[in-house]
Scaffold this motif. Sequence first.
Motif, mmCIF file in Angstrom:
data_model
loop_
_atom_site.group_PDB
_atom_site.id
_atom_site.type_symbol
_atom_site.label_atom_id
_atom_site.label_comp_id
_atom_site.label_asym_id
_atom_site.label_seq_id
_atom_site.Cartn_x
_atom_site.Cartn_y
_atom_site.Cartn_z
ATOM 1 N N GLY A 20 0.785 -1.227 0.000
ATOM 2 C CA GLY A 20 0.000 0.000 0.000
ATOM 3 C C GLY A 20 0.813 1.272 0.000
ATOM 4 O O GLY A 20 0.259 2.367 0.186
ATOM 5 N N VAL A 21 2.134 1.167 -0.209
ATOM 6 C CA VAL A 21 3.020 2.333 -0.168
ATOM 7 C C VAL A 21 3.931 2.309 -1.389
ATOM 8 O O VAL A 21 4.400 1.251 -1.801
ATOM 9 C CB VAL A 21 3.890 2.321 1.121
ATOM 10 N N ASP A 22 4.208 3.480 -1.966
ATOM 11 C CA ASP A 22 5.170 3.567 -3.065
ATOM 12 C C ASP A 22 6.588 3.514 -2.496
ATOM 13 O O ASP A 22 6.975 4.378 -1.701
ATOM 14 C CB ASP A 22 4.991 4.876 -3.844
ATOM 15 N N ILE A 23 7.332 2.497 -2.899
ATOM 16 C CA ILE A 23 8.693 2.304 -2.406
ATOM 17 C C ILE A 23 9.670 2.406 -3.574
ATOM 18 O O ILE A 23 9.533 1.700 -4.584
ATOM 19 C CB ILE A 23 8.856 0.938 -1.706
ATOM 20 N N ALA A 24 10.669 3.273 -3.429
ATOM 21 C CA ALA A 24 11.720 3.416 -4.434
ATOM 22 C C ALA A 24 12.862 2.461 -4.101
ATOM 23 O O ALA A 24 13.208 2.268 -2.933
ATOM 24 C CB ALA A 24 12.230 4.851 -4.461
ATOM 25 N N TYR A 25 13.433 1.887 -5.152
ATOM 26 C CA TYR A 25 14.527 0.945 -4.929
ATOM 27 C C TYR A 25 15.515 0.989 -6.082
ATOM 28 O O TYR A 25 15.217 1.492 -7.166
ATOM 29 C CB TYR A 25 13.995 -0.480 -4.743
ATOM 30 N N GLN A 26 16.691 0.465 -5.830
ATOM 31 C CA GLN A 26 17.721 0.306 -6.862
ATOM 32 C C GLN A 26 18.274 -1.106 -6.796
ATOM 33 O O GLN A 26 18.391 -1.696 -5.713
ATOM 34 C CB GLN A 26 18.878 1.293 -6.656
ATOM 35 N N LEU A 27 18.639 -1.630 -7.947
ATOM 36 C CA LEU A 27 19.362 -2.887 -8.053
ATOM 37 C C LEU A 27 20.709 -2.607 -8.713
ATOM 38 O O LEU A 27 20.758 -1.969 -9.766
ATOM 39 C CB LEU A 27 18.581 -3.904 -8.872
ATOM 40 N N HIS A 28 21.770 -3.034 -8.091
ATOM 41 C CA HIS A 28 23.127 -2.856 -8.622
ATOM 42 C C HIS A 28 23.728 -4.227 -8.886
ATOM 43 O O HIS A 28 23.607 -5.127 -8.062
ATOM 44 C CB HIS A 28 24.015 -2.118 -7.607
ATOM 45 N N GLY A 29 24.415 -4.350 -10.004
ATOM 46 C CA GLY A 29 25.144 -5.568 -10.267
ATOM 47 C C GLY A 29 24.389 -6.582 -11.107
ATOM 48 O O GLY A 29 23.403 -6.262 -11.769
ATOM 49 N N ASN A 30 24.835 -7.826 -11.041
ATOM 50 C CA ASN A 30 24.353 -8.910 -11.887
ATOM 51 C C ASN A 30 23.206 -9.652 -11.204
ATOM 52 O O ASN A 30 23.371 -10.187 -10.104
ATOM 53 C CB ASN A 30 25.520 -9.878 -12.172
ATOM 54 N N SER A 31 22.062 -9.724 -11.875
ATOM 55 C CA SER A 31 20.879 -10.371 -11.295
ATOM 56 C C SER A 31 21.056 -11.875 -11.126
ATOM 57 O O SER A 31 20.258 -12.523 -10.432
ATOM 58 C CB SER A 31 19.652 -10.091 -12.165
ATOM 59 N N LEU A 32 22.090 -12.442 -11.734
ATOM 60 C CA LEU A 32 22.339 -13.880 -11.598
ATOM 61 C C LEU A 32 23.101 -14.203 -10.310
ATOM 62 O O LEU A 32 23.218 -15.372 -9.936
ATOM 63 C CB LEU A 32 23.125 -14.391 -12.807
ATOM 64 N N GLN A 33 23.602 -13.161 -9.640
ATOM 65 C CA GLN A 33 24.348 -13.361 -8.399
ATOM 66 C C GLN A 33 23.400 -13.339 -7.198
ATOM 67 O O GLN A 33 22.278 -12.830 -7.286
ATOM 68 C CB GLN A 33 25.406 -12.268 -8.240
ATOM 69 N N PRO A 34 23.816 -13.883 -6.051
ATOM 70 C CA PRO A 34 22.989 -13.814 -4.841
ATOM 71 C C PRO A 34 22.683 -12.359 -4.481
ATOM 72 O O PRO A 34 23.515 -11.471 -4.705
ATOM 73 C CB PRO A 34 23.867 -14.472 -3.765
ATOM 74 N N THR A 35 21.504 -12.116 -3.941
ATOM 75 C CA THR A 35 21.085 -10.745 -3.622
ATOM 76 C C THR A 35 21.409 -10.387 -2.181
ATOM 77 O O THR A 35 21.117 -11.140 -1.246
ATOM 78 C CB THR A 35 19.576 -10.566 -3.864
ATOM 79 N N LEU A 36 22.020 -9.225 -2.017
ATOM 80 C CA LEU A 36 22.341 -8.655 -0.709
ATOM 81 C C LEU A 36 21.460 -7.421 -0.534
ATOM 82 O O LEU A 36 21.569 -6.458 -1.299
ATOM 83 C CB LEU A 36 23.823 -8.285 -0.653
#
Length: 311
Positions: A20-36
């Motif tokens: 129910g809330v607009d959340i801004a986000y960024q993804l850095h790096g390779n999507s095939l790698q584990p996510t931190l």
Amino acid sequence: MIQEMMNNTAIFENVINVNGVDIAYQLHGNSLQPTLLLIHGLSTPLTGWPKAMVDAFVAANFQILLLDNRDVGRSEQLDHFSIPNMGWIITKLKLGLSIKTPYQLEDMMQDVVALLDALNLAEVHVVGASMGGMIAQLMAIHHPRRVKTLTSIMSTTGYKKLPGIDKNIRKTLMQKPVSKDYKDQMDYHIKKWQVIGSPDYPYTETDLQQYVESMLQRGMTAKGTIRQMLSIMAAGNREDALSKLDIPSLVIHGDRDGLVNLAGGKATAQAIPNAKLKVYPGMGHDFPVELIPNIVDDIVTHINTNLGGRT
């Protein structure tokens, strides 16, 4: 929606409605790698994570997920909530009474979990700093299967009898910018970071100016800060719930942190079974550029040592 290449690192940015809330986000790096997943603290947008730290995690073969918590950065400002009388709030807390808040830390935690759902990320390595550490702890408590490893930095358990904020820091935080003029806003936040920062690793004038500017331009408001602060003030003691965790956990804290006392980090590490505590001498409530390589190495080693996840 923004997608760009910066220093050969892919950056994807978007705003999405979750919980129910607009959340801004960024993804850095390779999507095939584990996510931190990196969650920052009170009134601190995602640019509060030093670029050198994000780049180092990408170089260590992680995809990095950053977000602006609700009420900060480019995420939704929840100005439809009224601000309660702070004097009355503090009085009730001193009397041990519960307080009503616009939202709770649990709501902010659900924002993060809903974002993971929207991005189809079943489980991630979670790193939280300050208030972000509290949110990360709540994720581990309420959604343990989403958290592969937990790192809680410069945070605490919510136990109210732990040492509070240093008097000189409290005095600075109670002040307000002279005006809404950009320069006055800059001056206020520069002074704040000078006071809460690491005594043994002071900022250079240029670095601090650029750091504060990156956060101000991203977005910080007084009312949003108050609403987030109220959620921290209303939070309960998480120690009992933390004692039931079965998640590989690392706790990092500075021994010169005047905003969240080292006792909070020690209590966190003591509460979580088999948690490892790393204390940095001379570190305050920030990420000194000199310590970033060591902190990144601590976290990467923690993750790699626990690739199997829960014991």
